[in-house]
Design an enzyme around this catalytic site. Structure first.
Site, mmCIF file in Angstrom:
data_model
loop_
_atom_site.group_PDB
_atom_site.id
_atom_site.type_symbol
_atom_site.label_atom_id
_atom_site.label_comp_id
_atom_site.label_asym_id
_atom_site.label_seq_id
_atom_site.Cartn_x
_atom_site.Cartn_y
_atom_site.Cartn_z
ATOM 1 N N CYS A 94 15.779 17.574 10.828
ATOM 2 C CA CYS A 94 15.028 16.952 9.718
ATOM 3 C C CYS A 94 14.940 15.430 9.863
ATOM 4 O O CYS A 94 13.905 14.835 9.576
ATOM 5 C CB CYS A 94 15.723 17.197 8.386
ATOM 6 N N ARG A 105 18.446 35.140 6.174
ATOM 7 C CA ARG A 105 16.985 34.956 6.046
ATOM 8 C C ARG A 105 16.326 35.519 7.300
ATOM 9 O O ARG A 105 15.767 34.776 8.114
ATOM 10 C CB ARG A 105 16.662 33.466 5.940
ATOM 11 N N HIS A 135 11.073 24.715 4.180
ATOM 12 C CA HIS A 135 11.252 24.233 5.563
ATOM 13 C C HIS A 135 11.912 25.288 6.454
ATOM 14 O O HIS A 135 12.900 25.914 6.068
ATOM 15 C CB HIS A 135 12.031 22.911 5.610
ATOM 16 N N SER A 183 19.823 20.532 0.108
ATOM 17 C CA SER A 183 19.771 21.632 1.072
ATOM 18 C C SER A 183 21.005 22.500 0.990
ATOM 19 O O SER A 183 21.992 22.152 0.347
ATOM 20 C CB SER A 183 19.628 21.073 2.485
ATOM 21 N N SER A 184 20.965 23.616 1.698
ATOM 22 C CA SER A 184 22.081 24.558 1.685
ATOM 23 C C SER A 184 23.040 24.241 2.839
ATOM 24 O O SER A 184 22.785 23.357 3.660
ATOM 25 C CB SER A 184 21.538 25.971 1.854
ATOM 26 N N ASP A 201 9.564 16.121 7.562
ATOM 27 C CA ASP A 201 8.725 16.726 6.508
ATOM 28 C C ASP A 201 7.321 16.134 6.484
ATOM 29 O O ASP A 201 6.395 16.750 5.961
ATOM 30 C CB ASP A 201 9.328 16.481 5.114
ATOM 31 N N ASP A 255 4.298 20.984 4.087
ATOM 32 C CA ASP A 255 5.264 20.028 4.626
ATOM 33 C C ASP A 255 5.349 20.291 6.127
ATOM 34 O O ASP A 255 5.378 21.455 6.564
ATOM 35 C CB ASP A 255 6.659 20.264 4.020
ATOM 36 N N ASP A 285 13.401 24.888 9.394
ATOM 37 C CA ASP A 285 14.364 24.485 10.422
ATOM 38 C C ASP A 285 15.845 24.634 10.042
ATOM 39 O O ASP A 285 16.720 24.078 10.724
ATOM 40 C CB ASP A 285 14.050 23.081 10.957
HETATM 41 N N1 NVA Z 1 15.696 24.550 2.607
HETATM 42 C C1 NVA Z 1 16.624 24.631 3.694
HETATM 43 C C2 NVA Z 1 16.755 23.322 4.439
HETATM 44 C C3 NVA Z 1 15.780 23.123 5.468
HETATM 45 C C4 NVA Z 1 16.067 21.957 6.348
HETATM 46 C C5 NVA Z 1 17.997 24.984 3.194
HETATM 47 O O1 NVA Z 1 18.398 24.448 2.169
HETATM 48 O O2 NVA Z 1 18.692 25.739 3.854
#
Ligand code: NVA
Length: 366
Positions: free
Chosen positions: A350, A263, A244, A297-298, A107, A195, A246
């Site tokens: 990350c 997405r 982010h 994160s997810s 980041d 970021d 990635d």
């Molecule tokens: N915001 C993203 C994580 C990116 C590393 C998610 O939570 O899927």
């Protein structure tokens, strides 16, 4: 003196890398725009303070797993110097009751060729995180005469940097998706904020996600700073919390990208890839229904992999579907047990920042 810093993309053979550390990590206190970025159902809402020591130790153990895999393959691994992250901080423009962590490095540090630039993060609690990397930057500066040590313009992060009526706990997921589709985010455009993990590097092209952590002014800033590169703003309308790139859009090698099926890159933004014969494949389903406890994160950290070279990739050990898919896509897969480091800021990609990959700046979209 040797060349230490060189990296133009995420797939050329990796020779040197920074891996973060979980020491002293803090769940940061409420600040403008925190609520907007933490999912409504997260158990972290309203919590703050030092993370429990046992989780820090376990997170560090996971990072050591990664370090071992890398070192066994001859990759040089550098580590940041953690600060006492629970200190209060202040600038002429704001005060914050604590900082956060030096996870994840992705980041904070953006490597483009022989330059490593510290980013312009929109979180106040991350304002001084770059300091954990400064000893390494000084070392690279002393040892590599071509290394460009850079700090992006520092945002002031006054109240004017955030929309204050943007959020209300009652907004539905659908409403959030409408806002993402309309590119209506909590950050304003009074200054560039970004970021490094929102920037996908592909030689002459930089694809930058416009979302909760990176604004449009940052894109303009990038285009002026790097006039010889093409800067593309990308959006993923299916993501209610676009933070982010990635775990959304991940290149594995020239010509091949995996895209989060929730997405998807919009048609008009796919054109450049299709015109240049890139294949965009839907990423495999995550192996888990939930992220681990106290995680921002997810579950899509499943696709947050670290490519070691165009044929080799490190994937989290429990992400069996993602491993299977990588295998079918012709990659040699190295599993790494890292899931308990996720709460500290993310997955394998990350947790790292590129220092050296073999290869040059190529034009993949001529
Ligand atoms: N915001 C993203 C994580 C990116 C590393 C998610 O939570 O899927």
């Amino acid at each position: 003196m040797a060349k230490i810093v060189n990296s133009w993309n995420d797939w050329d053979p990796l020779k040197r890398v920074i891996v973060g550390r979980c020491d002293n990590s803090v769940i940061p206190p409420e600040e403008p725009a925190t609520s907007e970025k933490v999912p409504v159902d997260s158990e972290m809402r309203g919590m703050w303070g030092l993370r429990p020591l046992a989780t820090v130790e376990r997170g560090n153990e996971c990072l050591e797993n990664l370090v071992k895999i890398l070192e066994d393959r001859g990759v040089v691994v550098d580590r940041p110097t953690p600060l006492q992250w629970n200190q209060a901080i202040g600038t002429p423009d704001f005060r914050n009751d604590s900082m956060m962590t030096c996870m994840p490095p992705r980041d904070i540090l953006l490597t483009i060729g022989s330059e490593i630039m510290a980013s312009a993060n929109s979180f106040r609690c991350r304002y001084f995180e770059y300091l954990a990397y400064w000893p390494l930057m000084k070392q690279y500066f002393d040892e590599d005469p071509e290394f460009k040590w850079t700090q992006a313009p520092r945002p002031r992060l006054t109240d004017a940097s955030y929309k204050h009526n943007y959020y209300d706990e009652k907004i539905s997921l659908e409403e959030r998706l409408v806002r993402t589709a309309n590119k209506d985010f909590v950050t304003t455009e009074v200054e560039p904020m970004w970021d490094a993990a929102d920037v996908m590097r592909m030689g002459k092209d930089l694809f930058i996600q416009h979302g909760l952590t990176t604004n449009r002014t940052a894109m303009d800033w990038f285009q002026r700073y790097y006039p010889e590169y093409r800067v593309h703003a990308v959006n993923f309308p299916g993501d209610p919390y676009p933070i982010h790139i990635d775990a959304t859009f991940v290149p594995l090698r020239p010509g091949l990208i995996i895209n989060n099926p929730h997405r998807k890159l919009p048609e008009e933004q796919r054109a450049i890839f299709e015109a240049n014969d890139w294949q965009i494949v839907e990423a495999a389903q995550p192996a888990h229904d939930e992220p681990p406890a106290l995680c921002y994160s997810s579950v899509w950290l499943s696709m947050n992999c670290l490519v070691l070279d165009p044929k080799t990739v490190i994937v989290e050990a429990s992400e069996v579907y993602q491993q299977e898919q990588m295998d079918k896509l012709g990659m040699n897969v190295i599993p790494c047990d890292l899931r308990d480091a996720y709460p500290f800021g993310g997955g394998l990609h990350c947790s790292t920042a590129d220092v050296y990959r073999e290869g040059d700046c190529l034009d993949y979209f001529p």
